[in-house]
Structures are given as C-alpha cells and as structure tokens.
Scaffold this motif. Structure first.
Motif, PDB file in Angstrom:
ATOM      1  N   PHE A 164       0.841  -1.102  -0.112  1.00 51.12           N
ATOM      2  CA  PHE A 164       0.010   0.142  -0.039  1.00 51.12           C
ATOM      3  C   PHE A 164       0.799   1.197  -0.054  1.00 51.12           C
ATOM      4  N   ILE A 165       2.015   1.189   0.696  1.00 57.60           N
ATOM      5  CA  ILE A 165       2.502   2.424   0.916  1.00 57.60           C
ATOM      6  C   ILE A 165       3.150   2.721  -0.603  1.00 57.60           C
ATOM      7  N   SER A 166       3.745   1.805  -1.373  1.00 57.46           N
ATOM      8  CA  SER A 166       4.328   2.043  -2.571  1.00 57.46           C
ATOM      9  C   SER A 166       3.488   2.600  -3.292  1.00 57.46           C
ATOM     10  N   SER A 167       2.215   2.657  -3.351  1.00 60.87           N
ATOM     11  CA  SER A 167       1.308   3.631  -4.119  1.00 60.87           C
ATOM     12  C   SER A 167       0.988   4.982  -3.619  1.00 60.87           C
ATOM     13  N   ILE A 168       1.843   5.221  -2.317  1.00 63.45           N
ATOM     14  CA  ILE A 168       1.532   6.669  -1.887  1.00 63.45           C
ATOM     15  C   ILE A 168       2.717   7.553  -2.371  1.00 63.45           C
ATOM     16  N   PRO A 169       2.139   8.628  -3.069  1.00 61.75           N
ATOM     17  CA  PRO A 169       3.175   9.715  -3.845  1.00 61.75           C
ATOM     18  C   PRO A 169       4.243  10.024  -2.898  1.00 61.75           C
ATOM     19  N   VAL A 170       5.587  10.053  -3.175  1.00 65.29           N
ATOM     20  CA  VAL A 170       6.526  10.720  -2.602  1.00 65.29           C
ATOM     21  C   VAL A 170       6.189  12.140  -2.313  1.00 65.29           C
ATOM     22  N   SER A 171       5.808  12.862  -3.577  1.00 64.83           N
ATOM     23  CA  SER A 171       5.576  14.261  -3.374  1.00 64.83           C
ATOM     24  C   SER A 171       4.635  14.622  -2.434  1.00 64.83           C
ATOM     25  N   LEU A 172       3.767  13.870  -1.913  1.00 61.91           N
ATOM     26  CA  LEU A 172       3.087  14.114  -0.662  1.00 61.91           C
ATOM     27  C   LEU A 172       3.779  14.453   0.974  1.00 61.91           C
ATOM     28  N   GLU A 173       4.624  13.392   0.934  1.00 56.03           N
ATOM     29  CA  GLU A 173       5.659  13.283   2.127  1.00 56.03           C
ATOM     30  C   GLU A 173       6.629  14.843   1.947  1.00 56.03           C
ATOM     31  N   GLU A 174       7.071  14.752   0.657  1.00 55.19           N
ATOM     32  CA  GLU A 174       7.886  15.855   0.523  1.00 55.19           C
ATOM     33  C   GLU A 174       7.290  17.228   0.865  1.00 55.19           C
ATOM     34  N   ALA A 175       6.021  17.445   0.265  1.00 57.92           N
ATOM     35  CA  ALA A 175       5.324  18.856   0.666  1.00 57.92           C
ATOM     36  C   ALA A 175       5.005  18.943   2.115  1.00 57.92           C
ATOM     37  N   ALA A 176       4.998  17.956   2.985  1.00 57.07           N
ATOM     38  CA  ALA A 176       4.660  18.026   4.179  1.00 57.07           C
ATOM     39  C   ALA A 176       5.952  18.458   4.976  1.00 57.07           C
ATOM     40  N   ILE A 177       7.170  17.854   4.609  1.00 56.23           N
ATOM     41  CA  ILE A 177       8.408  18.094   4.877  1.00 56.23           C
ATOM     42  C   ILE A 177       8.855  19.479   4.862  1.00 56.23           C
ATOM     43  N   ILE A 178       8.489  19.967   3.534  1.00 52.04           N
ATOM     44  CA  ILE A 178       8.821  21.441   3.135  1.00 52.04           C
ATOM     45  C   ILE A 178       7.886  22.421   4.319  1.00 52.04           C
ATOM     46  N   ASP A 179       6.686  22.030   4.616  1.00 50.26           N
ATOM     47  CA  ASP A 179       5.760  22.783   5.515  1.00 50.26           C
ATOM     48  C   ASP A 179       6.273  22.614   7.100  1.00 50.26           C
ATOM     49  N   GLY A 180       7.560  21.997   7.347  1.00 52.95           N
ATOM     50  CA  GLY A 180       7.809  21.808   8.678  1.00 52.95           C
ATOM     51  C   GLY A 180       7.576  20.764   9.421  1.00 52.95           C
ATOM     52  N   CYS A 181       7.042  19.503   8.857  1.00 47.36           N
ATOM     53  CA  CYS A 181       6.756  18.335   9.459  1.00 47.36           C
ATOM     54  C   CYS A 181       8.034  17.558   9.881  1.00 47.36           C
ATOM     55  N   SER A 182       8.329  17.166  11.068  1.00 48.73           N
ATOM     56  CA  SER A 182       9.261  16.283  11.377  1.00 48.73           C
ATOM     57  C   SER A 182       9.275  14.785  10.779  1.00 48.73           C
ATOM     58  N   VAL A 183       9.909  13.973  11.150  1.00 45.69           N
ATOM     59  CA  VAL A 183       9.824  12.442  10.350  1.00 45.69           C
ATOM     60  C   VAL A 183       8.517  11.784  11.132  1.00 45.69           C
ATOM     61  N   TRP A 184       8.456  11.844  12.536  1.00 42.13           N
ATOM     62  CA  TRP A 184       7.509  11.455  13.580  1.00 42.13           C
ATOM     63  C   TRP A 184       6.179  12.148  13.099  1.00 42.13           C
ATOM     64  N   THR A 185       5.912  13.318  13.295  1.00 44.33           N
ATOM     65  CA  THR A 185       4.788  13.937  12.488  1.00 44.33           C
ATOM     66  C   THR A 185       4.371  13.685  11.224  1.00 44.33           C
ATOM     67  N   LEU A 186       5.323  13.483  10.282  1.00 44.71           N
ATOM     68  CA  LEU A 186       4.941  13.205   8.972  1.00 44.71           C
ATOM     69  C   LEU A 186       4.372  11.405   8.764  1.00 44.71           C
ATOM     70  N   PHE A 187       4.956  10.655   9.528  1.00 47.46           N
ATOM     71  CA  PHE A 187       4.222   9.414   9.587  1.00 47.46           C
ATOM     72  C   PHE A 187       2.955   9.160  10.303  1.00 47.46           C
ATOM     73  N   TRP A 188       2.940   9.870  11.532  1.00 48.06           N
ATOM     74  CA  TRP A 188       1.677   9.769  12.250  1.00 48.06           C
ATOM     75  C   TRP A 188       0.394  10.774  11.699  1.00 48.06           C
ATOM     76  N   LYS A 189       0.689  11.642  11.232  1.00 46.40           N
ATOM     77  CA  LYS A 189      -0.276  12.666  10.878  1.00 46.40           C
ATOM     78  C   LYS A 189      -0.606  12.599   9.288  1.00 46.40           C
ATOM     79  N   ILE A 190       0.349  12.277   8.498  1.00 47.32           N
ATOM     80  CA  ILE A 190       0.370  11.990   7.095  1.00 47.32           C
ATOM     81  C   ILE A 190      -0.013  10.656   6.581  1.00 47.32           C
ATOM     82  N   VAL A 191       1.141   9.825   6.845  1.00 45.63           N
ATOM     83  CA  VAL A 191       1.137   8.227   6.127  1.00 45.63           C
ATOM     84  C   VAL A 191       0.211   7.175   6.883  1.00 45.63           C
ATOM     85  N   PHE A 192      -0.011   7.300   8.154  1.00 45.43           N
ATOM     86  CA  PHE A 192      -0.703   6.223   8.842  1.00 45.43           C
ATOM     87  C   PHE A 192      -2.014   6.510   8.702  1.00 45.43           C
TER      88      PHE A 192
END
Length: 280
Positions: A164-192
């Motif tokens: 399932f994760i293979s189908s999630i666009p990397v650009s979505l995570e990159e945009a979250a990181i640019i907005d200031g998300c930490s790795v922990w926040t990125l996983f729990w707030k965006i990916v999970f």
C-alpha cells in the motif's frame, strides 16, 4: 424460459453452497441446547426445549471470565504492537529502497512460508534459553506469548503495508516536510491515516488468528490462570469422554466476540487487501 433457467441455476447452487457451509454452525448452535440423550437421538433436529443451563455450566467449568480477560489482553496488545511496528518498518523499507531494505523485506516475507509445526519445538527450546539468560518469563506467561505473536505476525503485516505504501506519492511526504513536519509527525499525521484500509484488514486477520489460536498457547501456557479461551474450551474433550453439549455451548461462546467484530469490520477486508497486496 431458457434464459430464466440459466439465471436461476447459479443462484440455487450458491444457496446450496451457503447452506452446506453454514451447516456445521447450525449443528453447534442447536446441540448446545440439547441434553446428551436428545443429542445422540437426533443431532440434526431442533431441541425440544431451549435451555441455557449448558451455557452456564460451560462458563463455570472453563473459568470463562479469566480466559476471556487473557484472550482480550493477548489479542489487543499483540495486534497493537504488530500494527505499529509493521507500518513503521514497511514505510522505512519503501522509502529507503536500498539493498539492505530489500533483503530484510524478502526475509520477512519468506517467514510467511514456513509452517509453524516445523519450528514449534526449536522455538520452545529457544524461549526457555532466553528466559534463563534474561530472567524474564518467556514460557507460561502472557508476555512471552505476546512476544511470539508479534514475531509471527510481523511478516504478513509488513507485506500488506509495503504494497500500500508503494502507491503513496513521495511528493505528498516531501510537501509535508517542506511545511515543517518532522519525520515522526509525517508518519503519524500524514502516512498512517492513509493506511487505514490496510490497517483494518491486518487487524481483522490477526484477530481471527490470535483469538482462535490453540497450538501456540497450548505449548506456551501451562497454568490455569494464564489460559486463553481456546485452551479452556479444550477442557471438555477428554481422553475417554466428551461432554458434547457443554463443548458446543463453549464453542458458541468462543465464536460470538470474534463474529461480532468481524461483522462490524468486514467491509474493510476486500478494500484493504486489494489496495495493499495487489498494488504491491
């Protein structure tokens, strides 16, 4: 007329297959209300009188409250840890995509192909050794059983999440990181949260597996206080005599919690498997 017959025949065959599949459940349910004499007289017939005395007797003999508590704790804790660790591991495997990640992922998937019966005796020997070295109770303890369930459930969990994760666009995570998300926040707030269909599928499959498992708890748990519901249910099947009516009542009691859970969450099964395993 011929077209109508062609439409009816498949429906009739499906109905017959459903009845055949449900027949064992009918036998368990009806015979849980019968006396032994009535059951031996005609197992298929409905009971002459519906009495719940065999249910109350079964609940008392199998120490139902303690067994239910143990099964609930083992199931909930095991599945929670399996879901969290499998999701995080699969995410790192997909996003790192180096040779080490690919090798580790392949090893985890390969563990799904190993029959438990081939490793159960070496497993118990190793658990005893770990217990002696660490001083932790790895056998005849709920914690040790949970530890083993986590290990056995990791392969399928990582496999489902990886697809399932293979189908999630990397650009979505990159945009979250640019907005200031930490790795922990990125996983729990965006990916999970996006992984909800796969998470529900994994939870359903693991609930059915862990709740109904008999072999691993029978090897691990010895004391009465640690027994799960399947272990307690086996008490009615003696070497020389079997209390069939009480055993049927105990089986019905065992089935009810997981059946309720399955009916409440079944809509996620097809959606989660299709989105996870197929896309991988």
């Amino acid at each position: 007329m011929a077209k109508s017959v062609k439409k009816i025949i498949p429906n009739v065959l499906v109905a017959l297959m459903c009845l055949l599949y449900l027949f064992p459940i009918y036998l368990i349910l009806t015979n849980s209300f019968k006396s032994r004499a009535e059951m031996y007289k005609n197992m298929v017939a409905l009971p002459g009188k519906f009495s719940f005395k065999y249910y109350s007797s079964a609940i008392g003999k199998m120490n139902f409250a303690t067994s239910l508590f143990n099964s609930v704790v083992i199931t909930i804790v095991s599945i929670t840890i399996i879901v969290v660790l499998s999701a995080m591991t699969a995410w790192m495997f997909v996003r790192s995509a180096n040779k080490l990640s690919i090798a580790l992922f392949s090893i985890l998937v390969a563990t799904m192909l190993i029959p438990f019966q081939t490793i159960m005796m070496p497993l118990m020997q190793e658990m005893n050794k770990i217990g002696k070295v660490t001083g932790l109770p790895m056998t005849d303890s709920i914690g040790g059983l949970i530890f083993m369930y986590i290990g056995f459930g990791a392969g399928m969990g990582v496999f489902l999440y990886h697809g399932f994760i293979s189908s999630i666009p990397v650009s979505l995570e990159e945009a979250a990181i640019i907005d200031g998300c930490s790795v922990w926040t990125l996983f729990w707030k965006i990916v999970f949260p996006i992984l909800k269909p796969t998470t529900m599928t994994l939870i359903i499959l693991d609930v059915i597996w862990i709740w109904n498992d008999y072999l691993l708890p029978s090897l691990t748990l010895k004391s009465t206080a640690n027994r799960t519901i399947p272990i307690s249910t086996a008490k009615f099947f003696g070497q020389y005599t079997i209390s069939w009516n009480e055993a049927m009542a105990a089986l019905v009691i065992t089935i009810i919690p997981v059946a309720i859970f399955y009916l409440a969450a079944q809509k996620y099964i097809v959606k989660g498997v299709a989105a996870g395993a197929v896309k991988g």
